[in-house]
Design an enzyme around this catalytic site. Structure first.
Site, PDB file in Angstrom:
ATOM      1  N   ASP A 129       0.860  -1.177   0.000  1.00  0.00           N
ATOM      2  CA  ASP A 129       0.000   0.000   0.000  1.00  0.00           C
ATOM      3  C   ASP A 129       0.906   1.241   0.000  1.00  0.00           C
ATOM      4  O   ASP A 129       2.127   1.151   0.183  1.00  0.00           O
ATOM      5  CB  ASP A 129      -0.970  -0.007   1.181  1.00  0.00           C
ATOM      6  CG  ASP A 129      -2.191   0.876   0.896  1.00  0.00           C
ATOM      7  OD1 ASP A 129      -2.136   1.708  -0.032  1.00  0.00           O
ATOM      8  OD2 ASP A 129      -3.207   0.751   1.599  1.00  0.00           O
TER       9      ASP A 129
HETATM   10  C1  BGC Z   1      -5.070   3.209   0.087  1.00  0.00           C
HETATM   11  C2  BGC Z   1      -5.266   2.152  -0.967  1.00  0.00           C
HETATM   12  C3  BGC Z   1      -5.182   2.768  -2.331  1.00  0.00           C
HETATM   13  C4  BGC Z   1      -3.842   3.457  -2.477  1.00  0.00           C
HETATM   14  C5  BGC Z   1      -3.628   4.072  -3.841  1.00  0.00           C
HETATM   15  C6  BGC Z   1      -3.829   4.053  -0.174  1.00  0.00           C
HETATM   16  O1  BGC Z   1      -3.788   5.143   0.665  1.00  0.00           O
HETATM   17  O2  BGC Z   1      -4.988   2.598   1.351  1.00  0.00           O
HETATM   18  O3  BGC Z   1      -6.508   1.513  -0.767  1.00  0.00           O
HETATM   19  O4  BGC Z   1      -5.372   1.792  -3.317  1.00  0.00           O
HETATM   20  O5  BGC Z   1      -3.768   4.484  -1.514  1.00  0.00           O
HETATM   21  O6  BGC Z   1      -4.404   5.157  -4.049  1.00  0.00           O
END
Ligand code: BGC
Length: 743
Positions: free
Chosen positions: A277
């Site tokens: 993530d």
């Molecule tokens: C979130 C994810 C997301 C990623 C990309 C993160 O902050 O937890 O769910 O896919 O950002 O945007």
């Protein structure tokens, strides 16, 4: 001599062979060939995902130098074309994989995922993901960070909106439907994009519902509940997973070799790749799991995170870690090979550039139709006193109150990255355009915005209700109150909305409450003040037409709750598949006066100041008609390992409205070597019945459905007695019951 000559010829041909470019070659051979040609720098480059903050020559130069394997948030299609061209001009011409959070629709915005889960309609969920993929692909995106498969039992957590609810079975079925929609029959089909199961794993169990918080989950619970939907999508060919932010039992999930290696790779044989993530590898440092970026990279790579999102610890440290012998080059090849495998499977080497269709599909009538169907089937009728809904023809004037009735952006909900507010049809505009000629529509916003504390509009709203035959009051959360980092300690109606409804109720006019929200809310003080409550979630682009069709009776609501609604925050976590405990509360302990008696009645597991039952049960949702369940039959009452039980039940539409009903099947394993939940969903079917029509609904239960991970983590079905329930919700009063035995 001959041998040496042959070897020279072989090596010579190998170094010039272009197996990796040959679309007819076997993918594993292509990976092997490409890896053999890549420098370490190029391999590390493939493991880097960047956010496109700004498009400029430096970015293109980096791509051309093979330093980036993927982008997220790459912007418009021109950017994506430029980036892909730069990648194709790199030494080996390895295309980029372009990720984006296509979470609930793309430009045609679908209901939030939690709402889609309330449809209990896998085919509709599949279609929703399919149209989202078609629109996103048209704009150069080939990878979505969806579905979110985090089981959540905590409505305070803002990300519950992105989830498919609290149940592992429902989340598994719908998660698989979503990946089928995104990925199509094959990843390299024209309309397919790669899916990403996130957040692996346990993130939804975050302490106190505070986002990014600690999770402590025993292995049996992890395997029986939290891992289930991830396992289901892995078995069904999902291309990628995203490791999460949370610390799981002391080991952050983005460096957790037990979940990433032992379970994902060794047990499930997953051969796609894992992306961290956003910055999750960096966060190993504040977690207190790595002392610096180098140690963070070391722990994450060795645990099995293939690609680093945004932070650059791999880029800065992997070379040194390899030189120091802390990371094996063969492991790097395995990690990079997994990424290349998905790029090959997506057909990116053959079709790297977006293929712009002759006619754009974005916001097409068909896509809007799917969005509308999904919105309609997601809405849950929670209360309908005197069958007040649908609105009858004697209603000649309607007051519509609440700025949520006409705020375009708020219909879309959180994690809507591409939808434009201007494309949304609000409830007010839909009702006006559909019924405005025959019914007088009187609108007052009632509150400035859902969070405001001013009562300035109360008087006007009351006057409008007084001169109307009925009021439809829109309350709830604005689109920003759920989603990442949007947890709430109180899950009531924000601002002065509750006061507003109570004030309007003084007119004695019949009130319909429409609640827009990204999470379950508490609104118990209003149930006596209003006739009907329609929980509509955040419905997306077609919110207005969907709500209007339901309120005015073009269609019956058919949504069922994918998550338990508590009476108060103090009850959280509250979920239907809980354990029985040694002292379960009994019905005669309900409805007690609030207080602290010296001797609590029965010394059972309940609160003194709130009933132990939920406000609304998992699986609950009313209809404009009445469904009668009868004739629950089991083909046998004793089964052995190889048998199956055919279960049938008769469902009759005894009302006078054609409607859909979700028939639910639960089981309870009465005694186990580990204590078992009081109910577990094992099947459901959504059917459509005309007035007076009956249908025999059939299910099949096999030993497989009775299995669980025992204390030694063996996946077993244990002999003994089982209860089986079929009905319209998880509430015991909505279920028929039978028994069987596993021998
Ligand atoms: C979130 C994810 C997301 C990623 C990309 C993160 O902050 O937890 O769910 O896919 O950002 O945007």
């Amino acid at each position: 001599m001959k041998k040496i000559l042959l070897l020279i010829i072989f090596s010579f041909t190998m170094s010039f062979s272009q197996t990796y470019r040959d679309p007819n070659a076997n993918i594993e051979d292509r990976i092997h060939d490409l890896l053999s040609k890549m420098t370490l720098e190029e391999k590390i480059g493939q493991m880097q995902q960047k956010n496109l903050d700004e498009m400029n020559e430096n970015v293109l130069a980096e791509v051309k130098a093979g330093k980036v394997g993927s982008f997220l948030n790459a912007g418009n299609i021109q950017n994506i074309i430029s980036l892909q061209k730069a990648a194709l001009n790199s030494r080996l011409g390895i295309p980029l994989i372009i990720g984006r959070d296509v979470i609930h629709g793309y430009k045609t915005v679908l209901p939030i995922p939690l709402a889609q889960a309330a449809t209990w309609n896998p085919e509709l969920v599949r279609k929703g993901a399919e149209i989202a993929a078609i629109e996103a692909k048209e704009e150069g995106i080939n990878w979505t960070f969806s579905p979110m498969l985090d089981i959540s039992r905590d409505p305070r957590w803002g990300r519950i909106a992105e989830s498919l609810g609290e149940d592992p079975y429902l989340s598994s079925v719908l998660g698989v439907a979503m990946i089928e929609g995104f990925q199509g029959k094959s990843l390299n089909s024209k309309n397919s994009i790669a899916a990403c199961g996130k957040h692996y794993v346990g993130y939804g169990a975050t302490e106190g519902g505070r986002d990014y918080n600690t999770t402590l989950i025993p292995e049996s619970e992890l395997r029986n509940i939290y891992l289930k939907p991830f396992q289901a999508v892995s078995e069904n060919g999902i291309a990628t997973f995203m490791s999460a932010f949370n610390d799981l039992n002391g080991v952050p999930t983005s460096a957790n070799s037990f979940t990433l290696k032992t379970i994902l790779r060794d047990e499930w044989k997953f051969d796609g790749f894992v992306v961290s993530d956003w910055g999750a590898i960096s966060e190993l440092i504040p977690h207190g799991f790595a002392k610096d970026g180098k140690e963070a990279a070391y722990k994450a790579i060795n645990a099995g995170v293939n690609m680093e999102m945004v932070s650059q610890h791999y880029a800065y440290n992997l070379r040194n870690l390899i030189n120091e012998g802390k990371v094996d080059i063969n492991w790097i090849d395995k990690m990079v090979g997994d990424i290349l495998r998905i790029k090959f499977k997506l057909g990116l080497f053959e079709n790297p550039l977006p293929q712009i269709p002759e006619e754009s599909t974005i916001l097409s009538d068909f896509h809007k139709q799917i969005a509308k169907e999904s919105a309609i089937e997601s809405m849950v009728l929670l209360q309908n006193t005197d069958n007040f809904l649908p609105l009858k023809s004697d209603i000649k004037s309607v007051a519509i109150i609440g700025s949520l009735a006409d705020s375009q952006i708020d219909q879309m909900g959180c994690w809507n990255v591409e939808g434009k507010a201007k494309d949304v049809i609000t409830p007010l505009s839909a009702i006006k355009s559909e019924f405005g000629d025959n019914i007088q529509i009187n609108y007052c916003k009632g509150y400035e915005n859902p969070r405001s504390s001013s009562k300035d509009y109360f008087e006007k709203a009351k006057q409008i209700v007084e001169k109307s035959d009925a009021a439809i009051v829109f309350v709830g959360e604005d689109y920003l109150l759920t989603g990442e980092s949007h947890s709430r300690a109180f899950i009531n109606l924000p601002g002065i909305q509750e006061d507003l409804v109570l004030e309007l109720a003084k007119t004695n006019k019949p009130i319909v409450l429409v609640i827009l929200s990204g999470r379950p809310l508490t609104f118990g003080s209003l149930t006596n003040a209003v006739k009907s409550i329609l929980f509509s979630w955040h419905p997306g682009t077609m919110s207005g037409p969907a709500i209007s069709d339901i309120l005015f009776g073009k269609v019956s609501p058919s949504g069922k709750l994918p998550v338990t609604f508590p009476r108060s925050e103090g009850q959280i976590p509250l979920y239907y598949n809980h354990k029985n405990t040694g002292r379960p509360p009994a019905d005669n302990q309900l409805g007690r006066k609030i207080g602290t008696p010296e001797n609590p009645d029965g010394f059972a597991s309940y609160y003194l100041d709130v009933d132990f039952t939920p406000a609304y049960y998992f699986g609950f949702g009313l209809s404009y008609t009445k469904f009668v369940y009868s004739d629950l039959q089991l083909s046998r009452n004793v089964i052995t390992n190889d048998d199956k039980i055919d279960v049938s039940v008769k469902v009759t539409n005894s009302g006078n409205f054609e409607a859909k009903e979700t028939v639910q099947l639960y089981i309870r394993d009465l005694v186990g070597s580990l204590t078992r939940p009081v109910k577990e969903l094992k099947g459901f079917k959504k059917i459509n019945l005309k007035p007076g029509e009956s249908q025999i609904v059939r299910f099949e239960i096999s030993v497989h459905d009775l299995k669980f991970y025992d204390i030694n983590m063996n996946y077993v079905a244990e002999p003994g007695e089982f209860h089986l329930f079929v009905g319209s919700s998880s509430n015991k009063y909505d279920l028929l019951q039978a028994k069987f035995e596993l021998k």
